[in-house]
Write an enzyme that holds these catalytic residues in place. Sequence first.
Site, mmCIF file in Angstrom:
data_model
loop_
_atom_site.group_PDB
_atom_site.id
_atom_site.type_symbol
_atom_site.label_atom_id
_atom_site.label_comp_id
_atom_site.label_asym_id
_atom_site.label_seq_id
_atom_site.Cartn_x
_atom_site.Cartn_y
_atom_site.Cartn_z
ATOM 1 N N GLU A 240 3.750 31.335 -26.392
ATOM 2 C CA GLU A 240 3.911 30.812 -25.038
ATOM 3 C C GLU A 240 2.563 30.669 -24.337
ATOM 4 O O GLU A 240 2.285 29.634 -23.709
ATOM 5 C CB GLU A 240 4.838 31.711 -24.227
ATOM 6 C CG GLU A 240 5.102 31.197 -22.817
ATOM 7 C CD GLU A 240 6.212 31.963 -22.112
ATOM 8 O OE1 GLU A 240 7.359 31.890 -22.591
ATOM 9 O OE2 GLU A 240 5.925 32.637 -21.105
ATOM 10 N N ARG A 266 -11.196 4.380 -2.187
ATOM 11 C CA ARG A 266 -11.206 4.805 -0.792
ATOM 12 C C ARG A 266 -12.611 4.655 -0.201
ATOM 13 O O ARG A 266 -13.596 5.076 -0.802
ATOM 14 C CB ARG A 266 -10.761 6.272 -0.723
ATOM 15 C CG ARG A 266 -10.871 6.921 0.655
ATOM 16 C CD ARG A 266 -9.878 6.364 1.633
ATOM 17 N NE ARG A 266 -9.795 7.211 2.820
ATOM 18 C CZ ARG A 266 -9.293 6.817 3.976
ATOM 19 N NH1 ARG A 266 -8.819 5.582 4.098
ATOM 20 N NH2 ARG A 266 -9.238 7.650 4.994
ATOM 21 N N GLN A 277 -21.764 12.832 -2.590
ATOM 22 C CA GLN A 277 -21.923 13.892 -3.590
ATOM 23 C C GLN A 277 -20.865 14.982 -3.450
ATOM 24 O O GLN A 277 -20.427 15.569 -4.456
ATOM 25 C CB GLN A 277 -23.321 14.493 -3.448
ATOM 26 C CG GLN A 277 -23.784 15.281 -4.651
ATOM 27 C CD GLN A 277 -25.235 15.691 -4.521
ATOM 28 O OE1 GLN A 277 -25.538 16.655 -3.807
ATOM 29 N NE2 GLN A 277 -26.126 14.981 -5.173
#
Length: 377
Positions: A240, A266, A277
């Site tokens: 798992e 955007r 940055q």
Amino acid sequence: MFLEWQQAQSDAYDTMLATVEKTLREPPDARSERRTAWRRCGELGLLGLCIPESYGGGGLGALDTAHLVEAFGRGCEDTGLVFATSAHLLACAVPIATFGSPELRARLLPAMCAGDSVAANAMTETDAGSDIAAITTRAVRDGDTYVLDGAKSWASNAPDADVFVTYAVTDPTAGFLGTSAFVVERGTPGLRVGGPLAKMGLDTCAAGAVHFEACRIPAGNLLGGEGAGGAVFQHSMAWERACLFAGYLGLMDRLLDRCVGHARQRRQFGRRIADFQAVSHRIAEMKLRLEGARLLLYRACFRLDRGDHTAADSALSKLAVSEAAVRAASDALRIFGARGYLVDEGLEAALRDTVPARLFSGTNEIQHELIAKGLGL
């Protein structure tokens, strides 16, 4: 080698990703739809990836299993479904396939692989989560049956489950060797299942309490022999922690793709936000954490296949992936700004779905302990 995919592995990943994106992308709205999605996962082979082909599984090793779980996590926005199927496979089907009797395997595994049944791992108790030595559920041998009494406070898939893998103390004086693992089937007298519990995330994966009240099961439902519960649990957790978290690698890939696309498009102050940055470096850090976590997960799976896996391998993998996933979801929200706070964008759901990754399969505090122990501390 785990650093280089063969063409067949790449093709399998691409095929699974494309199929999942087409058929399993959106979360189901109702329990009946959850069952439909579950059966679709069975048709795609996701419920039996590492189970022997003779029982309807894919016969894959850990690394190939992780590759396809990763594709599932990338293509499916319903992380609850990804988690539910992985827990079913790795915490339930794997121990049955490894430690169950031939009769038990033949009776249960084909339906589990096909999607005709759902399995839940009932281990956690109110005062025993990661500490298997603290469980209080008891199992007493009575002829050719065992009688179980106790309660599990939390089991993923429990409200929908047909099969439960659970753990109980058979010899209170034997310590680690006093715990045994059992399979309990829905409809067994004395089995009572609660839920679904209201949770923060992973909505498609219903969770509930499981109660055993003079619950009598056949001795043939014992996994690995009496006293083998600790070994069964450790084996299932190795699988798992190594493979389930590959679904979160896929989620992080999807988040990274969205953030890169958004940063390119955007514009603020006359520039793409990618040119700032503060944004580009945040995305670079997302990539760094993702690739580091991916390498640790692949290495854990590689060593599991090779037979020299240690508890620290999967602990490092689980810790790195879960922490990176929470950071990735949080970073994505910040990059998208107010738009990311909207439910329709799906980013707040990603954050809610990643937070529990720090808790299940052993808390991250437990993973630190395993890593420290592996260093001889």
